[in-house]
Design an enzyme around this catalytic site. Structure first.
Site, PDB file in Angstrom:
ATOM      1  N   GLN A  86       2.484  -8.626  -3.542  1.00  0.00           N
ATOM      2  CA  GLN A  86       2.665  -8.054  -2.217  1.00  0.00           C
ATOM      3  C   GLN A  86       1.300  -8.028  -1.564  1.00  0.00           C
ATOM      4  OE1 GLN A  86       4.343  -4.731  -4.121  1.00  0.00           O
ATOM      5  NE2 GLN A  86       2.525  -3.437  -3.955  1.00  0.00           N
TER       6      GLN A  86
ATOM      7  N   GLU B 151       8.000  -4.228 -14.863  1.00  0.00           N
ATOM      8  CA  GLU B 151       8.106  -2.863 -14.349  1.00  0.00           C
ATOM      9  C   GLU B 151       9.275  -2.828 -13.368  1.00  0.00           C
ATOM     10  OE1 GLU B 151       7.095   0.403 -11.315  1.00  0.00           O
ATOM     11  OE2 GLU B 151       7.169  -1.760 -11.008  1.00  0.00           O
TER      12      GLU B 151
ATOM     13  N   LYS C 188      -2.996   7.366  -6.864  1.00  0.00           N
ATOM     14  CA  LYS C 188      -2.708   6.123  -6.141  1.00  0.00           C
ATOM     15  C   LYS C 188      -3.424   6.078  -4.795  1.00  0.00           C
ATOM     16  CE  LYS C 188       1.756   6.354  -5.998  1.00  0.00           C
ATOM     17  NZ  LYS C 188       3.141   5.897  -5.675  1.00  0.00           N
ATOM     18  N   TYR C 189      -3.772   7.249  -4.253  1.00  0.00           N
ATOM     19  CA  TYR C 189      -4.321   7.284  -2.900  1.00  0.00           C
ATOM     20  C   TYR C 189      -5.724   7.879  -2.819  1.00  0.00           C
ATOM     21  CZ  TYR C 189       0.673   6.706  -2.192  1.00  0.00           C
ATOM     22  OH  TYR C 189       1.967   6.247  -2.260  1.00  0.00           O
TER      23      TYR C 189
ATOM     24  N   LYS D 249      -3.129   3.985   3.546  1.00  0.00           N
ATOM     25  CA  LYS D 249      -2.569   5.310   3.277  1.00  0.00           C
ATOM     26  C   LYS D 249      -3.669   6.277   2.839  1.00  0.00           C
ATOM     27  CE  LYS D 249       1.793   4.519   4.099  1.00  0.00           C
ATOM     28  NZ  LYS D 249       2.824   4.698   3.071  1.00  0.00           N
TER      29      LYS D 249
ATOM     30  N   ASP E 123       1.624  -0.133   4.756  1.00  0.00           N
ATOM     31  CA  ASP E 123       0.412  -0.799   4.286  1.00  0.00           C
ATOM     32  C   ASP E 123       0.702  -2.007   3.407  1.00  0.00           C
ATOM     33  OD1 ASP E 123       1.505   0.866   2.343  1.00  0.00           O
ATOM     34  OD2 ASP E 123      -0.417   1.329   1.410  1.00  0.00           O
TER      35      ASP E 123
ATOM     36  N   ASP F 151       4.492  -5.753 -11.253  1.00  0.00           N
ATOM     37  CA  ASP F 151       4.992  -4.689 -10.394  1.00  0.00           C
ATOM     38  C   ASP F 151       6.272  -5.133  -9.690  1.00  0.00           C
ATOM     39  OD1 ASP F 151       4.270  -2.005  -9.196  1.00  0.00           O
ATOM     40  OD2 ASP F 151       4.447  -3.188  -7.364  1.00  0.00           O
ATOM     41  N   ASN F 152       7.328  -4.335  -9.842  1.00  0.00           N
ATOM     42  CA  ASN F 152       8.588  -4.565  -9.114  1.00  0.00           C
ATOM     43  C   ASN F 152       9.098  -6.012  -9.186  1.00  0.00           C
ATOM     44  OD1 ASN F 152       8.982  -1.900  -8.159  1.00  0.00           O
ATOM     45  ND2 ASN F 152       7.549  -2.245  -6.481  1.00  0.00           N
TER      46      ASN F 152
END
Length: 661
Positions: A317, A416, A526-527, A257, A352, A387-388
């Site tokens: 992930q 989170e 983040k990007y 990204k 991604d 995360d998640n």
């Protein structure tokens, strides 16, 4: 048929208990807990109850007498202290108390004027009961008991009150309270308590991207662990305890990204750290731009030298070019065309990222994640921000956290999971040490009070961490409220919750969204790299860092802020203000903090505060002194008080409550 579900003495509604004892409740090392239960029996004989506590090493307090609370509720309580990490257990024991039953009856009968002759059998019954109880008291006190027995059997004493005086003496009553004769003993099931180190409950978190510290935009260049370490003294000066790093692993090249989450990338775009994995390695590697694992070890060591610790993101992930995608395709979901499914939350697409599938090879995937976690704990990481976690099986987390803590009980896990309340609570029950919350979206007095009370109901297992912002969440209140909004939210988070956190840029009042109505930051870190001029902002007076430092100092100075269970709300006229207090005593020290906040970031507001005085440990008509920990001003307050706060100067009072001498 003899019943098996209820003992001879009934014990029910034991607390703390999580899902009827299915999972352990939570405490921290050195905490004093209240164990409570409803206890009763048939008939009118008196009963007693105690807590039998056992620690991880088998030691504990096998007998802590419970006291009856309230009138007619049959509710009993006792305080117990857990003073080491690990899995503790307790049972409630209830029993018939023949000594107290006899004493209660004989005092009523003598008080009603019954004669010595009428009570002769009662005197002998009492003597026999005391002799039966004798082996259970210290030998040094036997003479007192035997003296009472002799008096009960002394026919020369014609006054009934004289016959029972020794048996009913307060000293002997106290002795049998501490060393009772217990009959018909009934025991509850074993309830468990997982005890963590204190950081599990109390701490201030600071999140920043190492790649942005020391980074350059022209020419594009990543920061490193070494340049990021130069930021650590400033973080420590603000009083933070935990430095949380987003993923530090290699970032995928496939479908990377670009700025603001675009699908078009240039050769120098760094990509999202949450798209983990490339030819440079996976979850057990560090991004080459940041340095080596030795450089990471140095970063951890420098953090510790400043009395802080590192929390590392655990994001399960993968980028399409993660090594696992090649060596273990069974750990992913393969579509009918043979391709691996990328993450989607329609209409959102995350090209991604490949989500993991935990059902095809659970044993293999479970143990690989455990290996990764233990790799990082071997490099000094004792906290993981996960995360998640709600997108992975709860049974996996229950297994993983138990496996880690069985060897390293000091490792902590922050969930989170911004998702439905049942999932958030179940993750906490299954083992997560702390939880993100909905605080970010609770702004009004009603919303905050309702949510605060909701959290109090789950405080025995779910520990909140109030983040004021995250890389994903720029709340509308911060976008629209100007500089005062940042102070208001920081006061609320730091004073309401034992753990709270900020994401870097908060102290610079960053509040520009990528689009109106959205919660994403413009030019999201983040990007892309996001170097910041910290020194320039402070020199220009545009830094909230001194204010954050003051809040964290107040938290450290006041033990009452270290807990959630003591949160109490007070009344105000109108909804522009919120007032709450925290009070601690006993092992936590005698301390009380009272917080008054103007929730309107735009306008001066005034109100009358009406205090729940007993919640402050005060009488209703008592006056007391308060010291404002922000302004340094002293006031004399009572049950009703006028308040005016201008958010442009200071939107809150944080009072140290001091009883007048």
């Amino acid at each position: 048929m003899i019943g098996r579900s209820i003992g001879r003495v009934v014990i029910s509604d034991v607390s703390p208990a999580v899902s009827c004892g299915q999972w352990p409740s939570r405490a921290v090392e050195g905490e004093t807990l209240t164990v409570a239960a409803t206890v009763f029996r048939d008939g009118h004989d008196l009963i007693g109850a105690n807590v039998a506590l056992s620690g991880p090493d088998g030691r504990g307090n096998p007998f802590t007498r419970m006291r009856q609370v309230g009138v007619g509720a049959d509710r009993y309580e006792a305080e117990v202290r857990v003073d080491s990490e690990g899995l503790w257990g307790f049972r409630v024991e209830a029993w018939a108390d023949p000594v107290s039953t006899w004493r209660h009856a004989i005092e009523i009968k003598t008080g009603a004027g019954q004669s010595t002759d009428e009570l002769s059998v009662d005197f002998e019954d009492g003597a026999r009961i005391l002799l039966h109880a004798l082996p259970g008291v210290p030998e040094s006190r036997w003479a007192e008991v035997q003296h009472a027995v002799s008096a009960l059997r002394d026919d020369t004493l014609t006054d009934p009150h004289a016959r029972i005086a020794a048996a009913c003496d307060p000293a002997l009553v106290d002795l049998f309270t501490r060393c009772p004769l217990r009959e018909l003993i009934t025991r509850s099931p074993l309830y468990r308590i997982w005890v963590d180190r204190p950081r599990a409950l109390f701490g201030s978190w600071y999140e920043f991207f190492p790649r942005s510290e020391g980074a350059s935009l022209d020419p594009p260049r990543s920061g490193t662990f070494a340049t990021a370490a130069e930021r650590l003294p400033a973080v420590a000066a603000m009083g933070f305890d935990v430095v949380y790093l987003p993923p530090i692993h290699p970032i995928g090249e496939v479908n990377r990204k670009g700025p603001n989450n675009t699908l078009v990338t240039g050769p120098d775009d760094p990509g999202s750290p949450w798209a983990i994995g490339s030819d440079a390695g996976g979850h057990d590697a560090v991004h080459p731009d940041l340095g080596t694992i030795d450089d990471f070890d140095d970063f951890v060591a420098r953090t510790r030298a400043l009395d802080m610790e590192v929390a590392l993101d655990l994001a399960l992930q993968c980028a399409p070019d993660h090594p696992w995608a090649k060596t273990h395709p069974e750990w992913f979901t393969v579509k009918s065309d043979g391709s691996i499914a990328y993450a989607e939350n329609p209409p959102k697409k995350y090209q991604d990222i490949y989500p993991l599938n935990f059902d095809n090879d659970p044993a293999g995937l479970y143990h690989e994640v455990l290996r990764v976690v233990r790799y990082w704990t071997s490099h000094g990481v004792r906290i993981f921000r996960v995360d998640n976690p709600h997108t992975k099986p709860v049974q996996f987390w229950e297994w993983l956290i138990a496996e880690v803590k069985s060897v390293e009980p000091d490792v902590l896990f922050l969930s989170e999971a911004f998702t439905r309340p049942p999932m958030m609570r179940t993750l906490a029950k299954a083992g997560f040490t702390q939880s993100y919350t909905y605080f970010t979206w609770r702004n009004t007095r009603s919303e905050l009070e309702t949510y605060g009370r909701e959290l109090l109901e789950t405080a025995h297992y779910m520990r909140p961490n109030f983040f004021v912002n995250t890389p994903d969440i720029l709340p509308g209140y911060l976008q629209e409220g100007g500089d005062p909004a940042f102070k208001i939210r920081a006061v609320l988070a730091s004073m309401m919750s034992p753990s709270w956190g900020v994401y870097a840029g908060y102290e610079l009042f960053e509040n520009t969204p990528v689009r109106t109505g959205g919660e994403e930051y413009l030019d999201s870190e983040k990007y892309q790299y996001r170097p910041r001029d910290w020194a320039g902002a402070e020199h220009a007076g545009r830094s909230l860092a001194p204010y954050l430092a003051r809040l964290n100092r107040i938290r450290r100075d006041h033990p009452a802020t270290h807990w959630l269970r003591n949160l109490r709300f007070h009344h105000t006229d109108g909804d522009e203000f919120i007032v709450f207090s925290k009070r601690s005593g006993g092992a936590q020290g005698d301390d009380c903090v009272l917080v008054v906040v103007n929730l309107d970031p735009h306008n001066t507001q005034e109100t009358t505060v009406r205090l729940d005085m007993p919640a402050l440990g005060l009488e209703w008509r008592e006056t007391f002194d308060v010291h404002d920990e922000i302004s340094g001003t002293d006031y004399t307050w009572g049950q009703e008080n006028y308040v005016q706060l201008d958010p442009a100067t200071e939107p809150a009072h944080i009072f140290d409550v001091r009883r007048r001498k």
